[in-house]
Write an enzyme that holds these catalytic residues in place. Sequence first.
Site, short mmCIF file in Angstrom:
data_model
loop_
_atom_site.label_atom_id
_atom_site.label_comp_id
_atom_site.label_asym_id
_atom_site.label_seq_id
_atom_site.Cartn_x
_atom_site.Cartn_y
_atom_site.Cartn_z
N HIS A 53 0.85 -1.18 0.00
CA HIS A 53 0.00 0.00 0.00
C HIS A 53 0.89 1.24 0.00
O HIS A 53 2.05 1.20 0.44
CB HIS A 53 -0.88 0.03 1.25
N GLU A 55 0.95 3.84 1.87
CA GLU A 55 1.42 4.23 3.20
C GLU A 55 2.59 3.36 3.65
O GLU A 55 3.57 3.86 4.19
CB GLU A 55 0.27 4.13 4.22
N CYS A 83 -5.86 1.87 5.92
CA CYS A 83 -6.45 0.62 6.39
C CYS A 83 -5.83 0.27 7.75
O CYS A 83 -4.85 0.89 8.17
CB CYS A 83 -6.21 -0.49 5.38
N CYS A 86 -1.99 -0.29 7.59
CA CYS A 86 -1.17 0.91 7.42
C CYS A 86 -1.19 1.78 8.67
O CYS A 86 -0.15 2.32 9.06
CB CYS A 86 -1.65 1.69 6.20
#
Length: 156
Positions: A53, A55, A83, A86
């Site tokens: 992801h 992040e 999420c 993260c």
Amino acid sequence: MKTEEKFMVEAIMLAKRSAADGDYALGAVVVRGNEIIGRGVTRLMHENDPTVHAEIMAIRDACEKEGTRFLNDAILYTTHEPCPMCASAAIWARMQGIVFGATVQDGLDQQDLNGKFTWRQIDIPCEYVLSKGDPKMEMVGGFMREKCLELFDLSR
């Protein structure tokens, strides 16, 4: 926590670059003081790794550049609400806070409109994850939200 547009603008630029590269339009930066120390884009379409992801990639980049797993006093700017994975990574990195643009609900609303988006598979808001973490982190949600909402159009 003080927020600055220039950092979200950089995350948005990264998100646009990610979309142009054939991935989701999501971007993130890690900031300490007045300097970006990490950048990341989502790589889900390019790598067989569910953890890539934006992040996570920005946190990894910052940790590598700083030579430490701790990012004290750093703030994560991201175009979409993180999420649980993260948000937890930011806690493990001992970051000061998270600033995000579009919300989980924004992503769910987009999914309802066209059925393509799968922004969230775990219904745990960032705020809840941060409330359970130690150290306690600051959070600003909906920062430059309208600009971040425009990114959904790039992922269609």
